[in-house]
Design an enzyme around this catalytic site. Sequence first.
Site, PDB file in Angstrom:
ATOM      1  N   LYS A 219       0.828  -1.203   0.000  1.00 33.13           N
ATOM      2  CA  LYS A 219       0.000   0.000   0.000  1.00 33.13           C
ATOM      3  C   LYS A 219       0.864   1.256   0.000  1.00 33.13           C
ATOM      4  O   LYS A 219       0.649   2.180  -0.785  1.00 33.13           O
ATOM      5  CB  LYS A 219      -0.934  -0.016   1.205  1.00 33.13           C
ATOM      6  CG  LYS A 219      -1.943   1.111   1.231  1.00 33.13           C
ATOM      7  CD  LYS A 219      -2.902   0.935   2.395  1.00 33.13           C
ATOM      8  CE  LYS A 219      -3.716  -0.323   2.252  1.00 33.13           C
ATOM      9  NZ  LYS A 219      -4.680  -0.513   3.359  1.00 33.13           N
TER      10      LYS A 219
ATOM     11  N   ARG B  78      -3.611   3.104   8.450  1.00 36.49           N
ATOM     12  CA  ARG B  78      -3.893   1.814   7.812  1.00 36.49           C
ATOM     13  C   ARG B  78      -2.638   0.945   7.796  1.00 36.49           C
ATOM     14  O   ARG B  78      -1.520   1.434   7.774  1.00 36.49           O
ATOM     15  CB  ARG B  78      -4.357   2.020   6.363  1.00 36.49           C
ATOM     16  CG  ARG B  78      -5.647   2.801   6.193  1.00 36.49           C
ATOM     17  CD  ARG B  78      -5.907   3.065   4.709  1.00 36.49           C
ATOM     18  NE  ARG B  78      -7.098   3.848   4.471  1.00 36.49           N
ATOM     19  CZ  ARG B  78      -8.284   3.319   4.142  1.00 36.49           C
ATOM     20  NH1 ARG B  78      -8.408   2.019   4.029  1.00 36.49           N
ATOM     21  NH2 ARG B  78      -9.323   4.098   3.924  1.00 36.49           N
TER      22      ARG B  78
ATOM     23  N   GLY C  88      -8.178  -7.196   4.703  1.00 37.47           N
ATOM     24  CA  GLY C  88      -9.028  -7.303   5.867  1.00 37.47           C
ATOM     25  C   GLY C  88      -8.406  -7.959   7.084  1.00 37.47           C
ATOM     26  O   GLY C  88      -9.051  -8.060   8.130  1.00 37.47           O
TER      27      GLY C  88
ATOM     28  N   MET D 263      -5.637  -7.048   8.850  1.00 37.45           N
ATOM     29  CA  MET D 263      -5.031  -6.166   9.858  1.00 37.45           C
ATOM     30  C   MET D 263      -5.915  -4.939  10.041  1.00 37.45           C
ATOM     31  O   MET D 263      -6.917  -4.768   9.352  1.00 37.45           O
ATOM     32  CB  MET D 263      -3.608  -5.814   9.444  1.00 37.45           C
ATOM     33  CG  MET D 263      -2.673  -7.002   9.533  1.00 37.45           C
ATOM     34  SD  MET D 263      -1.002  -6.639   8.970  1.00 37.45           S
ATOM     35  CE  MET D 263      -1.223  -6.475   7.209  1.00 37.45           C
TER      36      MET D 263
ATOM     37  N   ARG E 144      -3.429  -1.576  -6.026  1.00 36.88           N
ATOM     38  CA  ARG E 144      -2.599  -2.769  -5.867  1.00 36.88           C
ATOM     39  C   ARG E 144      -3.017  -3.773  -6.924  1.00 36.88           C
ATOM     40  O   ARG E 144      -4.127  -3.681  -7.476  1.00 36.88           O
ATOM     41  CB  ARG E 144      -2.766  -3.383  -4.473  1.00 36.88           C
ATOM     42  CG  ARG E 144      -4.190  -3.810  -4.152  1.00 36.88           C
ATOM     43  CD  ARG E 144      -4.336  -4.213  -2.703  1.00 36.88           C
ATOM     44  NE  ARG E 144      -5.737  -4.479  -2.358  1.00 36.88           N
ATOM     45  CZ  ARG E 144      -6.192  -4.590  -1.124  1.00 36.88           C
ATOM     46  NH1 ARG E 144      -5.372  -4.445  -0.106  1.00 36.88           N
ATOM     47  NH2 ARG E 144      -7.465  -4.842  -0.892  1.00 36.88           N
TER      48      ARG E 144
ATOM     49  N   HIS F 195     -15.591  -7.958   2.353  1.00 37.87           N
ATOM     50  CA  HIS F 195     -14.538  -8.825   2.896  1.00 37.87           C
ATOM     51  C   HIS F 195     -14.699 -10.262   2.407  1.00 37.87           C
ATOM     52  O   HIS F 195     -13.743 -10.903   1.946  1.00 37.87           O
ATOM     53  CB  HIS F 195     -14.579  -8.780   4.425  1.00 37.87           C
ATOM     54  CG  HIS F 195     -13.704  -9.796   5.077  1.00 37.87           C
ATOM     55  ND1 HIS F 195     -14.185 -11.028   5.476  1.00 37.87           N
ATOM     56  CD2 HIS F 195     -12.385  -9.790   5.365  1.00 37.87           C
ATOM     57  CE1 HIS F 195     -13.188 -11.726   5.995  1.00 37.87           C
ATOM     58  NE2 HIS F 195     -12.098 -10.997   5.947  1.00 37.87           N
TER      59      HIS F 195
ATOM     60  N   ARG G  12       2.109 -47.652  -9.075  1.00 41.01           N
ATOM     61  CA  ARG G  12       2.268 -48.477  -7.870  1.00 41.01           C
ATOM     62  C   ARG G  12       1.472 -49.764  -8.043  1.00 41.01           C
ATOM     63  O   ARG G  12       0.245 -49.761  -7.947  1.00 41.01           O
ATOM     64  CB  ARG G  12       1.790 -47.691  -6.647  1.00 41.01           C
ATOM     65  CG  ARG G  12       2.668 -46.482  -6.351  1.00 41.01           C
ATOM     66  CD  ARG G  12       1.944 -45.375  -5.619  1.00 41.01           C
ATOM     67  NE  ARG G  12       0.993 -44.700  -6.496  1.00 41.01           N
ATOM     68  CZ  ARG G  12       0.561 -43.454  -6.317  1.00 41.01           C
ATOM     69  NH1 ARG G  12       1.012 -42.736  -5.317  1.00 41.01           N
ATOM     70  NH2 ARG G  12      -0.316 -42.924  -7.159  1.00 41.01           N
TER      71      ARG G  12
ATOM     72  N   ARG H 278       6.710 -49.452 -10.675  1.00 36.05           N
ATOM     73  CA  ARG H 278       7.482 -49.839  -9.499  1.00 36.05           C
ATOM     74  C   ARG H 278       7.132 -51.263  -9.084  1.00 36.05           C
ATOM     75  O   ARG H 278       5.945 -51.638  -9.022  1.00 36.05           O
ATOM     76  CB  ARG H 278       7.168 -48.882  -8.335  1.00 36.05           C
ATOM     77  CG  ARG H 278       7.987 -49.147  -7.089  1.00 36.05           C
ATOM     78  CD  ARG H 278       7.683 -48.137  -6.000  1.00 36.05           C
ATOM     79  NE  ARG H 278       6.333 -48.287  -5.448  1.00 36.05           N
ATOM     80  CZ  ARG H 278       5.802 -47.465  -4.553  1.00 36.05           C
ATOM     81  NH1 ARG H 278       6.490 -46.407  -4.144  1.00 36.05           N
ATOM     82  NH2 ARG H 278       4.586 -47.669  -4.093  1.00 36.05           N
TER      83      ARG H 278
ATOM     84  N   SER I 121      14.717 -42.162  -9.549  1.00 31.77           N
ATOM     85  CA  SER I 121      13.505 -41.419  -9.211  1.00 31.77           C
ATOM     86  C   SER I 121      13.506 -41.232  -7.702  1.00 31.77           C
ATOM     87  O   SER I 121      13.544 -42.204  -6.945  1.00 31.77           O
ATOM     88  CB  SER I 121      12.251 -42.185  -9.642  1.00 31.77           C
ATOM     89  OG  SER I 121      11.089 -41.482  -9.245  1.00 31.77           O
TER      90      SER I 121
ATOM     91  N   GLY J  70      12.059 -40.830  -4.316  1.00 27.69           N
ATOM     92  CA  GLY J  70      10.824 -41.020  -3.552  1.00 27.69           C
ATOM     93  C   GLY J  70      10.888 -40.166  -2.306  1.00 27.69           C
ATOM     94  O   GLY J  70      11.312 -40.619  -1.247  1.00 27.69           O
ATOM     95  N   THR J  71      10.507 -38.921  -2.438  1.00 29.54           N
ATOM     96  CA  THR J  71      10.775 -37.948  -1.367  1.00 29.54           C
ATOM     97  C   THR J  71       9.888 -38.144  -0.142  1.00 29.54           C
ATOM     98  O   THR J  71      10.175 -37.573   0.916  1.00 29.54           O
ATOM     99  CB  THR J  71      10.620 -36.511  -1.899  1.00 29.54           C
ATOM    100  OG1 THR J  71       9.385 -36.390  -2.593  1.00 29.54           O
ATOM    101  CG2 THR J  71      11.773 -36.164  -2.824  1.00 29.54           C
ATOM    102  N   ASN J  72       8.805 -38.926  -0.252  1.00 29.71           N
ATOM    103  CA  ASN J  72       8.019 -39.197   0.954  1.00 29.71           C
ATOM    104  C   ASN J  72       8.865 -39.967   1.965  1.00 29.71           C
ATOM    105  O   ASN J  72       9.030 -39.553   3.116  1.00 29.71           O
ATOM    106  CB  ASN J  72       6.762 -39.996   0.607  1.00 29.71           C
ATOM    107  CG  ASN J  72       5.876 -39.263  -0.364  1.00 29.71           C
ATOM    108  OD1 ASN J  72       5.933 -38.049  -0.480  1.00 29.71           O
ATOM    109  ND2 ASN J  72       5.054 -39.998  -1.089  1.00 29.71           N
ATOM    110  N   ASP J  73       9.426 -41.105   1.529  1.00 28.38           N
ATOM    111  CA  ASP J  73      10.253 -41.891   2.443  1.00 28.38           C
ATOM    112  C   ASP J  73      11.606 -41.232   2.696  1.00 28.38           C
ATOM    113  O   ASP J  73      12.152 -41.327   3.801  1.00 28.38           O
ATOM    114  CB  ASP J  73      10.467 -43.308   1.879  1.00 28.38           C
ATOM    115  CG  ASP J  73       9.329 -44.241   2.254  1.00 28.38           C
ATOM    116  OD1 ASP J  73       8.588 -43.909   3.195  1.00 28.38           O
ATOM    117  OD2 ASP J  73       9.167 -45.284   1.607  1.00 28.38           O
TER     118      ASP J  73
ATOM    119  N   CYS K  93       9.104 -38.461  -7.687  1.00 24.12           N
ATOM    120  CA  CYS K  93       7.716 -38.932  -7.737  1.00 24.12           C
ATOM    121  C   CYS K  93       7.042 -38.839  -6.375  1.00 24.12           C
ATOM    122  O   CYS K  93       5.996 -39.438  -6.169  1.00 24.12           O
ATOM    123  CB  CYS K  93       7.647 -40.361  -8.264  1.00 24.12           C
ATOM    124  SG  CYS K  93       8.591 -41.549  -7.293  1.00 24.12           S
TER     125      CYS K  93
ATOM    126  N   TYR L 114      12.627 -34.472 -14.762  1.00 18.95           N
ATOM    127  CA  TYR L 114      11.160 -34.440 -14.712  1.00 18.95           C
ATOM    128  C   TYR L 114      10.686 -34.457 -13.261  1.00 18.95           C
ATOM    129  O   TYR L 114      11.421 -34.799 -12.328  1.00 18.95           O
ATOM    130  CB  TYR L 114      10.556 -35.631 -15.462  1.00 18.95           C
ATOM    131  CG  TYR L 114      10.771 -36.967 -14.791  1.00 18.95           C
ATOM    132  CD1 TYR L 114       9.855 -37.459 -13.859  1.00 18.95           C
ATOM    133  CD2 TYR L 114      11.890 -37.748 -15.073  1.00 18.95           C
ATOM    134  CE1 TYR L 114      10.047 -38.677 -13.229  1.00 18.95           C
ATOM    135  CE2 TYR L 114      12.091 -38.974 -14.457  1.00 18.95           C
ATOM    136  CZ  TYR L 114      11.157 -39.423 -13.519  1.00 18.95           C
ATOM    137  OH  TYR L 114      11.355 -40.629 -12.892  1.00 18.95           O
TER     138      TYR L 114
END
Length: 935
Positions: free
Chosen positions: A73, A143, A152, A154, A387, A505, A611, A668, A819, A821-824, A886, A906
């Site tokens: 602002k 303001r 809305g 703050m 804005r 709002h 899977r 897999r 590949s 496996g970012t979960n595990d 993945c 990828y």
Amino acid sequence: MRPAAGSWDVASFTVVVPRISPKFCRNGYLRSGLVCTATAAPVKDAKATQRVYIFGKNKSQGDASMKNLLGGKGANLAEMSRIGLSVPPGLTITTDTCAEFHSNGRQLPPGCWEEVLAGLQSVEAEMGCRLGDPAAPLLLSVRSGAAISMPGMMDTVLNLGLNDACAAGLAARAGGDERFAYDAYRRFLDMYGDVVMGIPHHLFEEQLERIKAERRVSEDTALTAADLKVLVGRYKEVYRALGKVFPEDPYEQLRLAIYAVFDSWRSERADVYRAVNGIAGLAGTAVNVQAMAFGNMGPTSGTGVCFTRNPSTGERKLYGEYLINAQGEDVVAGIRTPEPIDTLERTLPAAFKELLDNCALLEKHYKDMQDIEFTVQEGKLYMLQCRGGKRTGTAAVRIAVELVDEGLISEDAAVLMVEPGHLDQLLHPQFANEAAYKGDVLGTGLPASPGAAVGQAVFNAEDAEAWRSSGLPVVLVRRETSPEDVKGMYSAEGVLCQLGGMTSHAAVVARGWGKPCITGCADLQVDEHNKVARINGHEIRQGDWISLNGSTGEIVRGKQPLAPPELAGDLGRFMSWVDKRRALGVLTNADTPEDAAEARKFGAEGIGLCRTEHMFFASEERIATVRRMIVAQTKDARLKALADLLPFQRADFEGILRAMAGLPVTIRLLDPPLHEFLPDGEMTEVCEALAADAGVTVDEVYGTIEKLQEVNPMLGFRGCRLGITYPEITEMQVRAMLEAAVRVIRDLGPSSVQLDVMVPLVGTAAELANQEGLVRRVAEQVMSESGGVRVPYRVGTMIEVPRAALQAGAIAKTAEFFSFGTNDLTQMTFGYSRDDIGKFLPVYLEKGILAADPFQVLDQEGVGELIRFAVERGRAARPGLKIGICGEQGGEPKTVAFLHEVGLDYVSCSPFRVPIARLAAAQAAVRSGGSKRSK
């Protein structure tokens, strides 16, 4: 008189003022109209760090590039002043000062207040009036304004500077218009009491409704000056009844209002909004202190909010609302239902023409759709704010495309303009058949935010949160929303409001989140206390199913059917720009032919994770066969069960390969622990049936269940460990893959199949070598049996064990692709159980121990470093190694940007997140100046 900023402090010399006053100055400054004696000594200049920036027609110290310091602002007010628009003068206290305020025990840093006073002198000089001067009172707005818009969330204080004497002076300056002056005074007492003194707003509202009932009028505007004087007295009684002291001194009013705005940065609603929108890393909010422009000075005055284009559809047409004889809070709070902006041309034609000109200038200057607040004071237009406007996904894409066509922006800029969240909105379902529900339409309101919402009615934010946490979809029904409802709005599928307009709002917040919203429904009467709404003779009670069409404003009885979205029109064209720019490929995680076909419609370039275990639960016959295999007491019995399972697997693989014909498909091998496929030991009837089917005793079934139970199954007997222990499982799955591929190649040709066989949970190079040899042996057998059909395939692994990342060089000598496996990998790197993290994650996020859920947003500093290391080591051992991800984070924009920078080939994500990942990959490429993808 007042001192210049930083020039003196109370200490050693006397300032003599010729008039006498019983009041004495506090905090080391002199007030206009008040006279005092003080002693002072020179101090060093406090402006080494500038904390206050002024703006106005004479001078603007900031500009649009300073959003981090001045907030959105403040930066835009300075910029509008610089380009010559009619902006009331003011000053901005920086966001850094907010951080200092909170770190300093809620005190302004030394020298800041003096800078505020010096900036105020500039405002007074331009306006020709002074704060606290009864003869020529200056009124101010105070303001908030962070670097990222938080509509809305703050606090704001308007009409600051009034007391009894100044109210009388304001009336005199307005040509004796007492009604205007006391309308401003009662508004100030209400807002100041609520925001600064902590007095509940409803106590003032009750007094307003009481006097309207006494005078038998329905609108605030029908109250006379005498009525408003009475109301001012009653508002002061509200203060006294609660033991509160209204500060008569305008400078004290200003100081406390600045404190209140800084405090609102850490309010619960602001914290929730930042958490929901992923806003982090900001110092705080700026405070904008600005001369008031009055929209409540009669029929030639008014106030409004408008967008330079329709924020719901993107149409190039002024969109917004205004109220005659009102102030800005009346519009955004939804207290009165305003008029459409295009009728302003008839009401105040000169102001409307100037507004159109200003809107065109701002769009050309900022090269984006603008959200504008304005006030008309006795026919003169003032621009109060601009804005980049919050918009729906539909509008975002259309605006980006049309701005390119209009020559205002490049295709690169258009790609950066649309947020990944906008595409997420576009992928939300719409009603399957709007004509079919016409007989169930209960009523119509204003279509404030488009889309379809179906849920059970709830009447407060707490119920919305509770029901949603229990898995129930809800529609939040309110008389009007306030910033305190933000949690409930986020929890709801959609929002329905009796009051408010298209820029209230509820409308602005819902549009920003892509949630359907209907406001201003005149036929709707909401009884929040008894949790019931009535509309045209119908009742909506808590728990009743209702549907909202945010595009038409229709409120529909019951649970109406939904249909999936499509990528076409402007979106199709926009996505073509996206695909030309991205370096990362975008694949999908899909386990069925139906999922694969859906993902391909969304632009998936193949399957990064199929899977196989998910197929086992597709029918009772399949899971029974899997269970027979698991409880088999001999290898022969296990081989027989696997032979029965092979046709199911082959058919599934064939369907997926056909759906993805010509594109890569990564399958897999079996990954989960075997106990996940078995019934609970207490399920006696199921266990007895399994024993009879498998030809074993019930005791042997129970024995197998007991033997396979594990203390920590996610680190137990799963992944490649299954294939090494029971190689016949791997052999069956590879045979099913290769036989399916042979069939597809025979029908569709040799280029129709690109098969990648993924070995899960490898931690050592020897584990992969064991399974890779088995895969190649079976593959050669199948191809030799096929009569000469050759199947192109690769063998690779999923990197999900930290040791595998550290040994990537050795593993890459065998693996043809990685590949992640970012979960595990996240579980094992942090030592967090994904299933149990919910017990402490909210506390970690609240205390800032974690910036985000690491299972949703990739941890770049830890897990990311393992990925970076594995990519470097893997490609050093095997140049050109294909590498992707993945895990769940594969469709998350910040993660995608990081993976682009690291050089992956990828990402793979769920079908509905494919367009989001495509956009995130393109934005990463544009921001980095091109591809870092390994060739």
